[in-house]
Design a protein around this motif. Sequence first.
Motif, PDB file in Angstrom:
ATOM      1  N   UNK A  33      12.776 -18.013  -7.782  1.00 48.85           N
ATOM      2  CA  UNK A  33      11.323 -18.033  -7.944  1.00 48.85           C
ATOM      3  C   UNK A  33      10.622 -17.826  -6.607  1.00 48.85           C
ATOM      4  N   UNK A  34      11.099 -18.516  -5.577  1.00 49.70           N
ATOM      5  CA  UNK A  34      10.498 -18.386  -4.250  1.00 49.70           C
ATOM      6  C   UNK A  34      10.602 -16.956  -3.740  1.00 49.70           C
ATOM      7  N   UNK A  35      11.773 -16.355  -3.895  1.00 44.92           N
ATOM      8  CA  UNK A  35      11.972 -14.988  -3.421  1.00 44.92           C
ATOM      9  C   UNK A  35      11.165 -13.984  -4.240  1.00 44.92           C
ATOM     10  N   UNK A  36      11.186 -14.153  -5.561  1.00 40.15           N
ATOM     11  CA  UNK A  36      10.471 -13.214  -6.408  1.00 40.15           C
ATOM     12  C   UNK A  36       8.971 -13.274  -6.210  1.00 40.15           C
ATOM     13  N   UNK A  37       8.435 -14.502  -6.148  1.00 40.39           N
ATOM     14  CA  UNK A  37       6.984 -14.621  -5.995  1.00 40.39           C
ATOM     15  C   UNK A  37       6.540 -14.150  -4.617  1.00 40.39           C
ATOM     16  N   UNK A  38       7.332 -14.439  -3.570  1.00 41.25           N
ATOM     17  CA  UNK A  38       6.988 -13.974  -2.235  1.00 41.25           C
ATOM     18  C   UNK A  38       6.945 -12.452  -2.182  1.00 41.25           C
ATOM     19  N   UNK A  39       7.937 -11.814  -2.806  1.00 41.90           N
ATOM     20  CA  UNK A  39       7.975 -10.350  -2.815  1.00 41.90           C
ATOM     21  C   UNK A  39       6.760  -9.770  -3.527  1.00 41.90           C
ATOM     22  N   UNK A  40       6.364 -10.384  -4.642  1.00 38.20           N
ATOM     23  CA  UNK A  40       5.193  -9.899  -5.370  1.00 38.20           C
ATOM     24  C   UNK A  40       3.910 -10.134  -4.570  1.00 38.20           C
ATOM     25  N   UNK A  41       3.817 -11.260  -3.885  1.00 38.29           N
ATOM     26  CA  UNK A  41       2.663 -11.486  -3.012  1.00 38.29           C
ATOM     27  C   UNK A  41       2.509 -10.341  -2.018  1.00 38.29           C
ATOM     28  N   UNK A  42       3.616  -9.962  -1.388  1.00 36.33           N
ATOM     29  CA  UNK A  42       3.575  -8.987  -0.308  1.00 36.33           C
ATOM     30  C   UNK A  42       3.468  -7.552  -0.807  1.00 36.33           C
ATOM     31  N   UNK A  43       4.107  -7.248  -1.927  1.00 41.45           N
ATOM     32  CA  UNK A  43       4.193  -5.866  -2.390  1.00 41.45           C
ATOM     33  C   UNK A  43       3.079  -5.483  -3.364  1.00 41.45           C
ATOM     34  N   UNK A  44       2.557  -6.459  -4.142  1.00 38.37           N
ATOM     35  CA  UNK A  44       1.606  -6.108  -5.199  1.00 38.37           C
ATOM     36  C   UNK A  44       0.254  -6.814  -5.077  1.00 38.37           C
ATOM     37  N   UNK A  45       0.219  -7.985  -4.470  1.00 40.43           N
ATOM     38  CA  UNK A  45      -0.998  -8.800  -4.508  1.00 40.43           C
ATOM     39  C   UNK A  45      -1.848  -8.702  -3.255  1.00 40.43           C
ATOM     40  N   UNK A  46      -1.435  -7.917  -2.289  1.00 38.60           N
ATOM     41  CA  UNK A  46      -2.250  -7.726  -1.097  1.00 38.60           C
ATOM     42  C   UNK A  46      -2.138  -8.811  -0.054  1.00 38.60           C
ATOM     43  N   UNK A  47      -1.153  -9.697  -0.182  1.00 38.06           N
ATOM     44  CA  UNK A  47      -0.979 -10.734   0.831  1.00 38.06           C
ATOM     45  C   UNK A  47      -0.538 -10.110   2.144  1.00 38.06           C
TER      46      UNK A  47
END
Length: 410
Positions: free
Chosen positions: A330-344
């Motif tokens: 969960x930590x890895x998946x959500x972090x990747x989505x933050x960086x790749x899709x959510x503009x973090x």
Amino acid sequence: MTTTTPITNTTEPRTLFVPPMDPLGARLLAAVFRSAGYEAVVLEENAETLALGLKHTAGGECVPCPLTVGALVKAMEQRRLPPDRVSFFMPTACGPCRFGQYSKLDQLIFEKQGWEGIRILSPSAENAYAGLENEARMRLWHAAVVGDILRKLSMRRRPYEQRAGETDEVIEQGLRHMEKAFEQKELGPVSGLLAAVVDEVARIPARRETRPLVGVVGEIYVRCDPFINGHVCRRIEELGGEAWLSPISEWILYTNHLQSLLWRETGGFKARWKQAQVWLEKNFFFEKWEHQYQEIADPVLHDRREHPIATVLEEGSKYVPWQFEGESILTLGRASLFLRRDGARAVVNASPMFCMPGTITTSIFPQMERETGKPILCLFYDGSGDPNQALVPVMHYLRDNAAAPAQPGA
């Protein structure tokens, strides 16, 4: 001796203590327990209760263990309640994490104190918390999702508010109304109350400015508990950023989804039937209400929607297999989505000291940093020092290199 029991409606005059993992969500969970007949109280955490918890543990446990134990011991000493009229809410979890053993250690500590009558309410993630009485389980889900949304509303508007403290005031007032609603068995008023809070937040005067968005992931207790993480999300705001914290509801959706994956692995008609049951429950209840509450919050949070749990696991499985159960994926998946899709522009990984999933993800995050070109800051907390000081140079860099579109408060 101390007993472990499921949560059911009760007519006993029993006090139920709830750990304060999240300042907003814990209050709503306690309100749900009050609707089931408990005198539910959210425990208080501070430096004194942490020191007391460390006194009763061995020193090698991850910090949520002494945090929760110390808070309960302090409450018992102050209130002088009969142990046979006290319950303690302490769920368990699956995967390579010692959290699943907390309730056993709690039993030993309480027995040494002579509190052999304390009941530990300990539903398990291994069956998606199906040990809860079904009606209470459903109301707890509503409370968890609404708590997540209230927290997200505060983080979306607070960094941009023109008058300091106004967002917190609006959220607190709405939370008090929500508590009264969740104390009732009928949850009809909740949607209207949430809509009113969203409207109030939307009308808070906000500055338009560019702030770097920072995703916050990690071990669920530490990332959500501002006492032990040094108010990491507010620290990000003080340093010129906006924080987006992974929700508590993510874990419940994960345990549901994991059941369907495990049954698919076993094969056979019985497994497929079970998978169909889980799908129906998840889609017609859990996801239905999650989406309904999200739609209510869209006037403020339309650009802060969470990804489907299957998407989080798909992204995380690029780094660890889904069969490796627990928080790492969960930590890895959500972090990747933050960086790749959510503009973090960056991610903070908040974990307790000695946390096995936190250690695993910390070893993998350098690969994700190379892939995305964005910083990932892994912070470990044990109640000492100021790990958040490491945010200062990172936030300074992000502010000075703010090339991303503005994150407007309006």
